[in-house]
Design an enzyme around this catalytic site. Structure first.
Site, PDB file in Angstrom:
ATOM      1  N   ASN A  83       0.851  -1.183   0.000  1.00  0.00           N
ATOM      2  CA  ASN A  83       0.000   0.000   0.000  1.00  0.00           C
ATOM      3  C   ASN A  83       0.894   1.242   0.000  1.00  0.00           C
ATOM      4  O   ASN A  83       2.112   1.152  -0.045  1.00  0.00           O
ATOM      5  CB  ASN A  83      -0.947  -0.039   1.210  1.00  0.00           C
ATOM      6  CG  ASN A  83      -2.253   0.659   0.939  1.00  0.00           C
ATOM      7  OD1 ASN A  83      -2.287   1.716   0.309  1.00  0.00           O
ATOM      8  ND2 ASN A  83      -3.336   0.081   1.421  1.00  0.00           N
ATOM      9  N   HIS A 113      23.125  -1.688  13.320  1.00  0.00           N
ATOM     10  CA  HIS A 113      24.306  -0.874  13.578  1.00  0.00           C
ATOM     11  C   HIS A 113      24.946  -1.331  14.882  1.00  0.00           C
ATOM     12  O   HIS A 113      24.244  -1.672  15.836  1.00  0.00           O
ATOM     13  CB  HIS A 113      23.931   0.602  13.659  1.00  0.00           C
ATOM     14  CG  HIS A 113      23.304   1.119  12.411  1.00  0.00           C
ATOM     15  ND1 HIS A 113      24.037   1.551  11.334  1.00  0.00           N
ATOM     16  CD2 HIS A 113      21.995   1.239  12.055  1.00  0.00           C
ATOM     17  CE1 HIS A 113      23.206   1.929  10.368  1.00  0.00           C
ATOM     18  NE2 HIS A 113      21.975   1.743  10.774  1.00  0.00           N
ATOM     19  N   GLY A 139      -1.295  -1.313   8.736  1.00  0.00           N
ATOM     20  CA  GLY A 139      -0.640  -0.039   8.503  1.00  0.00           C
ATOM     21  C   GLY A 139       0.246   0.411   9.644  1.00  0.00           C
ATOM     22  O   GLY A 139      -0.066   0.237  10.814  1.00  0.00           O
ATOM     23  N   THR A 162       9.606  -7.525  16.653  1.00  0.00           N
ATOM     24  CA  THR A 162      10.993  -7.686  17.077  1.00  0.00           C
ATOM     25  C   THR A 162      11.440  -9.141  17.080  1.00  0.00           C
ATOM     26  O   THR A 162      12.636  -9.409  17.152  1.00  0.00           O
ATOM     27  CB  THR A 162      11.189  -7.120  18.500  1.00  0.00           C
ATOM     28  OG1 THR A 162      10.350  -7.841  19.405  1.00  0.00           O
ATOM     29  CG2 THR A 162      10.855  -5.638  18.563  1.00  0.00           C
ATOM     30  N   ARG A 177       3.454  -9.319  19.930  1.00  0.00           N
ATOM     31  CA  ARG A 177       3.367 -10.645  20.549  1.00  0.00           C
ATOM     32  C   ARG A 177       2.097 -11.323  20.038  1.00  0.00           C
ATOM     33  O   ARG A 177       1.147 -10.664  19.611  1.00  0.00           O
ATOM     34  CB  ARG A 177       3.349 -10.548  22.067  1.00  0.00           C
ATOM     35  CG  ARG A 177       2.168  -9.814  22.636  1.00  0.00           C
ATOM     36  CD  ARG A 177       2.240  -9.691  24.162  1.00  0.00           C
ATOM     37  NE  ARG A 177       1.098  -8.973  24.672  1.00  0.00           N
ATOM     38  CZ  ARG A 177      -0.120  -9.472  24.867  1.00  0.00           C
ATOM     39  NH1 ARG A 177      -0.367 -10.739  24.607  1.00  0.00           N
ATOM     40  NH2 ARG A 177      -1.090  -8.726  25.342  1.00  0.00           N
TER      41      ARG A 177
END
Length: 195
Positions: A83, A113, A139, A162, A177
């Site tokens: 989208n 990094h 979104g 994550t 989660r």
């Protein structure tokens, strides 16, 4: 001798300002600008997408604006959909399965990094992202480096993914989660019920 590009693709520390990589990012930026200038439905979009993406670009639907680092590390399954306003930082492979729906303003990151400030001055590294088939990412979600999202999973809007998400679940939040399992509708009409 290993090039900076080879190191980047292997997930090893590399110099992002290497001339070959700077040129590759400039190429992707130019192709994204061409793609973003074409109206949705223009037949020439498929050709630009094939040139930009590593695999499957012609069979995907990409709504402008769209931005990426290189494009060549992005592999799209047939019918994958982006989208508006999506960003994919593809220093490593980003694989997106067939019929996967990526909501507006979703960001997919592969770069990492070093935590040490001195190391961070010139180097970065990355980890690939794999998103399965028939996934829906709401979104504004952010998918972080090294994450795998299983087939048919649904990621709630605004989530920060994550960790890996298994197949057939609804997952949301920051950090994202698993909230519940998803089971196919008995009618087979494509609707899913929460369990």
């Amino acid at each position: 001798m290993t090039s900076e590009r080879e190191k980047m693709l292997a997930g090893e520390p590399y110099l992002a300002m290497d001339p070959e990589l700077v040129a590759a990012r400039a190429r992707a930026q130019s192709l994204c600008a061409r793609l973003n200038a074409l109206p949705l439905g223009d037949a020439s979009r498929a050709g630009v997408q094939r040139e930009l993406f590593g695999a499957g670009g012609g069979a995907a639907i990409v709504t402008s604006p769209f931005f990426c680092d290189y494009g060549t590390q992005i592999e799209l399954g047939e019918g994958a959909y982006f989208n508006f306003n999506c960003v994919v930082l593809d220093v490593c492979r980003v694989r997106i399965g067939a019929r996967t729906l990526i909501g507006p303003a979703v960001q997919v990151y592969t770069p990492l990094h070093p935590l040490d400030a001195v190391e961070r001055r010139g180097t970065e590294y990355g980890a690939p992202v794999d998103i399965g088939e028939d996934v829906w990412i709401g979104g504004g979600a952010i998918v972080l480096p090294g994450v795998t999202i299983g087939d048919r999973a649904v990621i709630g809007a605004g989530s920060v993914v994550t960790r890996d998400v298994p197949a057939d679940v609804f997952a949301a939040g920051n950090p994202c989660r698993v909230i519940r399992s998803l089971v196919p509708s008995p009618s087979g009409g494509g609707r899913r019920k929460f369990r």
